[in-house]
Enzyme design. Structure first.
Site, PDB file in Angstrom:
ATOM      1  N   THR A   1      54.422   9.082  19.512  1.00 26.59           N
ATOM      2  CA  THR A   1      53.453   8.350  20.339  1.00 26.59           C
ATOM      3  C   THR A   1      52.135   8.241  19.557  1.00 26.59           C
ATOM      4  OG1 THR A   1      52.961  10.481  21.377  1.00 26.59           O
ATOM      5  CG2 THR A   1      54.408   9.005  22.592  1.00 26.59           C
TER       6      THR A   1
ATOM      7  N   ALA B   1      45.284  20.824  26.996  1.00 25.14           N
ATOM      8  CA  ALA B   1      45.527  22.011  26.158  1.00 25.14           C
ATOM      9  C   ALA B   1      45.160  21.697  24.711  1.00 25.14           C
ATOM     10  CB  ALA B   1      46.998  22.427  26.256  1.00 25.14           C
TER      11      ALA B   1
ATOM     12  N   CYS C   1      48.786  15.641  16.040  1.00 22.01           N
ATOM     13  CA  CYS C   1      48.509  15.548  17.476  1.00 22.01           C
ATOM     14  C   CYS C   1      47.069  15.731  17.942  1.00 22.01           C
ATOM     15  CB  CYS C   1      49.415  16.510  18.223  1.00 22.01           C
ATOM     16  SG  CYS C   1      51.137  15.981  18.096  1.00 22.01           S
TER      17      CYS C   1
END
Ligand code: NAD
Ligand code: UGA
Length: 459
Positions: free
Chosen positions: A93, A220, A273
């Site tokens: 993604t 997170a 990420c």
């Protein structure tokens, strides 16, 4: 629903290790990982376990134990979807590189393609699990695609974000702090909780609504990255005040409310990420017109870019304001130790900056080859492939890479770097011999005793 067959779409850094552990702990479930990338699937099926596409400590052993027993890697996507009761979507993604939200929003085209693929071929009821990290409310889009097929197949959608970190993926999966499952259907949630229940105690399996689950994953990562930017901000202040960032980190980390982990000052965080997920969070906040929230989180990225930049600026100014024609030996290219992943590695950006100043870059990383280094630099499009080839050389040996170098820059905290014969390295470098320790892994006193001009982060 009783789960006997699982399909995972996406044989990457998450799909591979996660499914290997699920298969290990659930020998009664057939787990098949599918991917459109035939080369990657072939590598997962390679008899020689050192050729697996992903390096993670402990992973090859689990693949050896489970592959061909109840773990399979395949390119037969439709067939595997059809036969499975539970389907994980674990595709990439990335940040969008085009159109609306370019450079900020997550590109959901791969996830949508998976949903359409499932909708097209499914003939029996399925539980569809979002394993990829997705913007809050993505499940709505998946649901809409799956519920408009015209067939009477029933789909339950769950969000089950992954919290593993690369380099420790197997240990993180075997002993997770928590497993998070968001969903509407209690029955579907319990089916997935049972899969994890083979080795994770039920009190560590959190059940929430879908939107909390999706947002918790982004949050997170944002909190973790924020800690690094916070300590890196303090590292710059330390360099101006004679405070020592390691001492500060220890002192604050002993406060049980702060805690000791994730306080290592560095050249800046990398990895596929943190940046992508924070940019996505910022984009979502802006799309709800929450400018203060967006600005707050964006600062984590701004500080991280600043940290990478100031590392290379410091290197250049220390080398008498020019690195033109000088050999700079980079130890490490991966974004952290114990992985072969280089996505968004700080090393790429530091190298690019030094190359703009006409440095000659020499790279040694125990798990990253020259092809990857060149591809990472070419991807930036800063200069031609030929120029990158000319200016950047990779080596297979830490002593060769440092020979005749003007400076050594430590980019990744690989344990082996601490064990080198640094006296030998000093002897064959140009003098004065500089070390720029971007990971604070070497001992300053020892290095200075050998004769190095040593500098690190936040000291
Ligand atoms: P990756 O790029 O390593 O793997 C994704 C795989 O999906 C690729 O092999 C690609 O070929 C395949 N793929 C894409 N579209 C497909 C399709 N339509 N059909 C079949 N296969 C397809 O990515 P990754 O690092 O494993 O990350 C996957 C997701 O997990 C991302 O959303 C990421 O944010 C999230 N995540 C990653 C990590 C990590 O440590 N890498 C940790 C937690 C969460
Ligand atoms: C991170 C999170 O830790 C995982 O929980 C999450 O699942 C994953 O992102 C994801 O969603 O992809 P990962 O990026 O694999 O995992 O590795 P980290 O250990 O978090 O390191 C990220 C970067 O921060 C690395 O470049 C590392 O060197 C750097 N870092 C980490 C520091 O500079 N200082 C620290 O104290 C810790």
């Amino acid at each position: 629903m009783k789960i006997t067959k699982i399909c995972c779409i996406g044989a990457g850094y998450v799909g591979g290790p996660t499914m290997a552990v699920i298969a290990k702990k659930n020998p009664h479930i057939k787990v098949t990982i599918v991917d459109i990338n035939a080369e990657r699937i072939a590598a997962w099926n390679d008899k020689d376990l050192s050729k697996l596409p992903i390096y993670e400590p402990g992973l090859a052993e689990i693949v050896e134990e489970t592959r061909g027993r109840n773990l399979f890697f395949s390119t037969e996507i439709d067939k595997t979807i059809k036969e499975s009761e539970m389907i994980f979507i674990s595709v990439n993604t990335p940040t969008k590189t085009y159109g609306k939200g370019k450079g900020m929003a997550a590109d959901l085209k791969y996830v949508e393609l998976c949903a359409r693929n499932i909708a097209e071929v499914a003939t029996t009821d399925k539980i569809v699990v979002e394993k990829s990290t997705l913007p809050v409310r993505t499940a709505q889009a998946i649901k809409s695609i799956l519920h408009n097929t015209g067939s009477d197949v029933k789909f339950d959608i769950l969000s089950n974000p992954e919290f593993l970190a690369e380099g420790t993926a197997v240990q993180d999966l075997l002993n997770p702090d928590r497993v998070l499952i968001g969903g509407e259907s209690e029955e579907a949630i319990e089916s997935l909780a049972n899969v994890y229940g083979s080795w994770v105690s039920q009190d560590r399996i959190l059940r929430t609504n879908v939107w909390s689950s999706e947002l918790s994953k982004l949050t997170a990562n944002a909190f973790l990255a924020q800690r690094i930017s916070s300590i890196n901000a303090i590292s710059e202040l330390c360099e101006h005040t004679e405070a020592n960032v390691n001492e500060v980190a220890k002192a604050i980390g002993m406060d049980s409310r702060i805690g000791p982990k994730f306080l290592n000052a560095s050249i800046g965080f990398g990895g596929s990420c943190f940046q992508k997920d924070i940019l996505n969070l910022v984009y979502i906040a802006r799309s709800y017109n929450l400018q203060a929230v967006a600005d707050y989180w964006e600062q984590v990225i701004i500080l991280n870019d600043h940290q990478k930049r100031r590392f290379s600026d410091h290197l250049i100014s220390t080398l008498y304001n020019t690195v033109s024609g000088k050999k700079i030996a980079m130890l490490g290219w991966a974004f952290k130790k114990d992985t072969n992943d280089t996505r968004e590695s700080a090393a790429i950006y530091v190298a690019d900056h030094l190359l703009n100043e006409q440095a000659n870059i020499a790279v040694y990383d125990p798990k990253v080859n020259d092809k990857k280094v060149q591809a990472d630099l070419n991807y930036l499009n800063t200069r031609t492939e030929e120029e990158n080839k000319d200016l950047v050389q990779s080596y297979n040996d830490p002593y060769e890479v440092t020979k005749d170098a003007h400076a050594v820059a430590i980019m990744t905290e690989w344990d082996e770097f601490k064990t080198y014969d640094w006296k030998k390295i000093y002897n064959h470098m140009k003098k004065p011999a500089f070390i720029f320790d971007g990971r604070n892994i070497l001992d300053k006193t020892e290095m200075e005793k050998i004769g190095f001009e040593y500098s690190s982060i936040g000291k």
